[in-house]
Design an enzyme around this catalytic site. Structure first.
Site, PDB file in Angstrom:
ATOM      1  CD  GLU A   1       5.921  -1.582   3.083  1.00 56.74           C
ATOM      2  OE1 GLU A   1       6.574  -2.247   2.967  1.00 56.74           O
ATOM      3  OE2 GLU A   1       5.034  -1.051   2.334  1.00 56.74           O
TER       4      GLU A   1
ATOM      5  CE  LYS B   1       8.884  -8.541  -0.116  1.00 61.60           C
ATOM      6  NZ  LYS B   1       9.132  -8.328  -1.472  1.00 61.60           N
TER       7      LYS B   1
ATOM      8  CB  VAL C   1       0.954  -4.173   1.171  1.00 65.63           C
ATOM      9  CG1 VAL C   1      -0.556  -3.714   1.262  1.00 65.63           C
ATOM     10  CG2 VAL C   1       1.771  -2.873   0.817  1.00 65.63           C
TER      11      VAL C   1
ATOM     12  CG  ASP D   1       5.081 -13.349  -8.925  1.00 62.74           C
ATOM     13  OD1 ASP D   1       4.165 -13.309  -7.797  1.00 62.74           O
ATOM     14  OD2 ASP D   1       6.149 -12.840  -8.865  1.00 62.74           O
TER      15      ASP D   1
ATOM     16  CB  SER E   1       1.009  -8.988  -4.879  1.00 64.63           C
ATOM     17  OG  SER E   1       1.052  -8.442  -3.491  1.00 64.63           O
ATOM     18  CB  ALA E   2      -0.712 -12.125  -0.643  1.00 66.15           C
ATOM     19  CG  ASP E   3       0.678  -6.390  -1.248  1.00 64.52           C
ATOM     20  OD1 ASP E   3       0.829  -7.295  -0.228  1.00 64.52           O
ATOM     21  OD2 ASP E   3       1.431  -5.512  -1.724  1.00 64.52           O
TER      22      ASP E   3
ATOM     23  CE  LYS F   1       6.832  -2.177  -3.949  1.00 67.02           C
ATOM     24  NZ  LYS F   1       5.665  -2.564  -3.152  1.00 67.02           N
TER      25      LYS F   1
END
Length: 320
Positions: free
Chosen positions: A36, A103, A123, A155, A157-159, A176
């Protein structure tokens, strides 16, 4: 006319170019590892970002694969960056008079391409681009996940969704540690994403060797991971899998100390009204300040550790 007849052919809509080294490796059938670019633009300060990117690419080459750092530059999707392009992306001075480097995740990757923008890939976006380029292994630091307080902010993440959709094996040091790790693991389980502890029964927690959470699956060699993925392909299973690779204990930070820094960083984020995509870069920067640089040192070590394993997995998959 039908909607299909009106559709723009994919080849006309996607401006994708390969670096010479990546194109040569793909043409020769050699293993390639995707990287990435968000870590270059948003994850580390200058010049640590550039030095780390160069070191990670060198480690992948040393272990028998070709690195392909992915980014969008002026609307063109680059699969692999020359050293000059990497330095230009990493150096904030190069963008001082331009629009900010975006981003990019799943939602805005095609926006940046269609509008001629420059952006670094998260990611999710890196997985999409890697799959489009025919690259099946991707090394990163840590994946996104469920943010703390997500029951109020929603919230997530789309990951996580991308891991359930896109057939790329992602090597990381866990999600993380600034995230809600138990909830992240639950979502991955719900989505059917295999989560493998590499040589460990406990999930790593990014900067720390342990998280207190059990790894759903364990594999101890790159060859075993390659065989597992081959079985998934044979069964026709969609989506990728997540390899969690613990940071060596000599480089890891104590979990209790990290947690105290995270709590302080989260309070700073709330105080400064940080929201959305700005949260993770803000927290990583705050962690660097609060730890007096210790988190950045550990961050570099875990990314290098993941790059080595990803290259070994890519080589093992190639041999199959």
């Amino acid at each position: 006319m039908t909607a299909t007849q009106n559709a723009i052919p994919p080849s006309a809509a996607l401006n994708m170019v390969f670096s010479n080294s990546v194109q040569t490796a793909l043409d020769a059938g050699r293993p390639v590892v995707a990287l990435e670019s968000t870590i270059v633009t948003h994850g580390m300060p200058w010049p640590d970002n550039l030095n780390t990117a160069r070191k990670v690419e060198a480690i992948i080459r040393e272990n028998g694969a070709e690195p392909a750092t992915i980014a969008v530059l002026g609307g063109t999707l680059h699969i692999g960056l020359s050293d000059a392009l990497m330095e230009g992306l990493a150096n904030p001075a190069e963008h001082a008079n331009d629009q900010p480097v975006m981003k990019l995740s799943r939602a805005d990757l095609p926006f940046a391409i269609s509008q001629g923008r420059t952006g670094s890939t998260t990611v999710a976006a890196t997985m999409i681009a890697a799959a489009a380029a025919g690259i099946g292994v991707f090394a990163t630091g840590g994946v996104g996940g469920v943010h703390r307080g997500a029951e109020m902010s929603f919230d997530v993440s789309a990951d996580l969704q991308e891991l359930s959709r896109t057939a790329v094996t992602v090597v990381c040091a866990g999600a993380k540690a600034i995230l809600d790790l138990p909830k992240t693991l639950e979502v991955l389980e719900t989505l059917g994403v295999p989560v493998i502890g590499y040589g460990t029964d406990e999930l790593p927690a990014f900067w720390s060797h342990e998280s207190g959470l059990s790894a759903p699956l364990r594999l101890d060699t790159a060859e075993a991971i390659a065989r597992f993925q081959a079985s998934r392909i044979a069964l026709g299973l969609s989506g990728g899998m997540l390899i969690t690779n613990p940071l060596p204990k000599a480089s890891a930070l104590p979990r209790e100390t990290v947690e105290s820094w995270i709590e302080d960083a989260l309070r700073l984020a709330v105080k400064n009204g940080v929201e959305g995509k700005d949260v993770t870069p803000f927290l990583l920067s705050a962690m660097n300040d609060l730890s007096k640089g210790q988190s950045l040192v550990a961050n570099r070590a875990l990314i290098e550790n993941n790059a080595k394993l990803a290259a070994q997995i890519a080589v093992a998959m190639h041999s199959l």
